[in-house]
Design a protein around this motif. Structure first.
Motif, PDB file in Angstrom:
ATOM      1  N   ASP A  56      51.605  40.859  35.339  1.00  0.00           N
ATOM      2  CA  ASP A  56      51.695  40.083  34.108  1.00  0.00           C
ATOM      3  C   ASP A  56      50.278  39.772  33.616  1.00  0.00           C
ATOM      4  OD1 ASP A  56      51.028  38.297  36.076  1.00  0.00           O
ATOM      5  OD2 ASP A  56      52.314  36.693  35.353  1.00  0.00           O
ATOM      6  N   SER A  58      48.625  37.011  32.985  1.00  0.00           N
ATOM      7  CA  SER A  58      47.836  35.971  33.655  1.00  0.00           C
ATOM      8  C   SER A  58      47.290  36.492  34.987  1.00  0.00           C
ATOM      9  CB  SER A  58      48.673  34.715  33.871  1.00  0.00           C
ATOM     10  OG  SER A  58      49.756  34.989  34.745  1.00  0.00           O
ATOM     11  N   ALA A  61      44.438  38.809  34.193  1.00  0.00           N
ATOM     12  CA  ALA A  61      43.263  38.038  33.796  1.00  0.00           C
ATOM     13  C   ALA A  61      42.604  37.393  35.015  1.00  0.00           C
ATOM     14  CB  ALA A  61      43.650  36.980  32.776  1.00  0.00           C
ATOM     15  N   THR A  62      43.427  36.906  35.934  1.00  0.00           N
ATOM     16  CA  THR A  62      42.894  36.280  37.144  1.00  0.00           C
ATOM     17  C   THR A  62      42.118  37.299  37.961  1.00  0.00           C
ATOM     18  OG1 THR A  62      44.745  34.734  37.200  1.00  0.00           O
ATOM     19  CG2 THR A  62      43.499  35.017  39.234  1.00  0.00           C
ATOM     20  N   ASN A  65      38.892  38.046  36.218  1.00  0.00           N
ATOM     21  CA  ASN A  65      37.944  36.929  36.362  1.00  0.00           C
ATOM     22  C   ASN A  65      37.337  36.901  37.763  1.00  0.00           C
ATOM     23  OD1 ASN A  65      38.305  36.075  33.747  1.00  0.00           O
ATOM     24  ND2 ASN A  65      39.855  34.551  34.266  1.00  0.00           N
TER      25      ASN A  65
END
Length: 140
Positions: A56, A58, A61-62, A65
């Motif tokens: 997904d 998020s 993105a995690t 990051n």
């Protein structure tokens, strides 16, 4: 009457407090380990093209990051290590040059010392000859 010493009571209370603290710390560490295992377990699974559900947004993105953070930290560390290596190489070159300079200075000092010893022997021999000649003139 059997009385318990206060020192034994304090020691027993201290042991109980330490045991309860250790148990609490162990419990918290176990909880953290379980959370981390469950949170990143999907990252350890082998990626197969047919069975793997897409990540997904998020999670993607995690991961991005975390990767960028690791690259920044590693980049800074690598730059510092490279700077340290270059400084150490400069120091090695400086020490090598200074070692050679000291060797040249010691060699020069040794040559000067030998020349001074030869000069001193020659002077001492000449003075001894003059003394013998002066003694010979006095005795005659």
């Amino acid at each position: 009457m059997n009385a318990i010493r206060p020192e034994k009571i304090e020691a027993a209370e201290t042991e109980t407090a330490v045991d309860s603290n250790l148990a609490a710390v162990t419990e918290v560490e176990a909880g953290i380990r379980d959370f981390v295992r469950n949170d990143i377990a999907y990252l350890r699974r082998p990626a197969s093209t047919t069975d793997a559900p897409p990540l997904d947004a998020s999670a993607e993105a995690t991961v991005t990051n975390v990767n960028s953070l690791i690259q920044r930290v590693a980049g800074t560390s690598l730059a510092e290590i490279e700077n340290l290596i270059s400084e150490l190489e400069s120091l090695r070159d400086l020490l090598h040059a200074e070692g050679q300079r000291v060797q040249r200075e010691i060699s020069g000092y040794a040559q000067l010392s030998q020349a001074a010893m030869k000069s001193t022997r020659m002077i001492a021999d000449n003075v001894a000859q003059w003394k013998r000649a002066a003694d010979g003139l006095r005795n005659s």
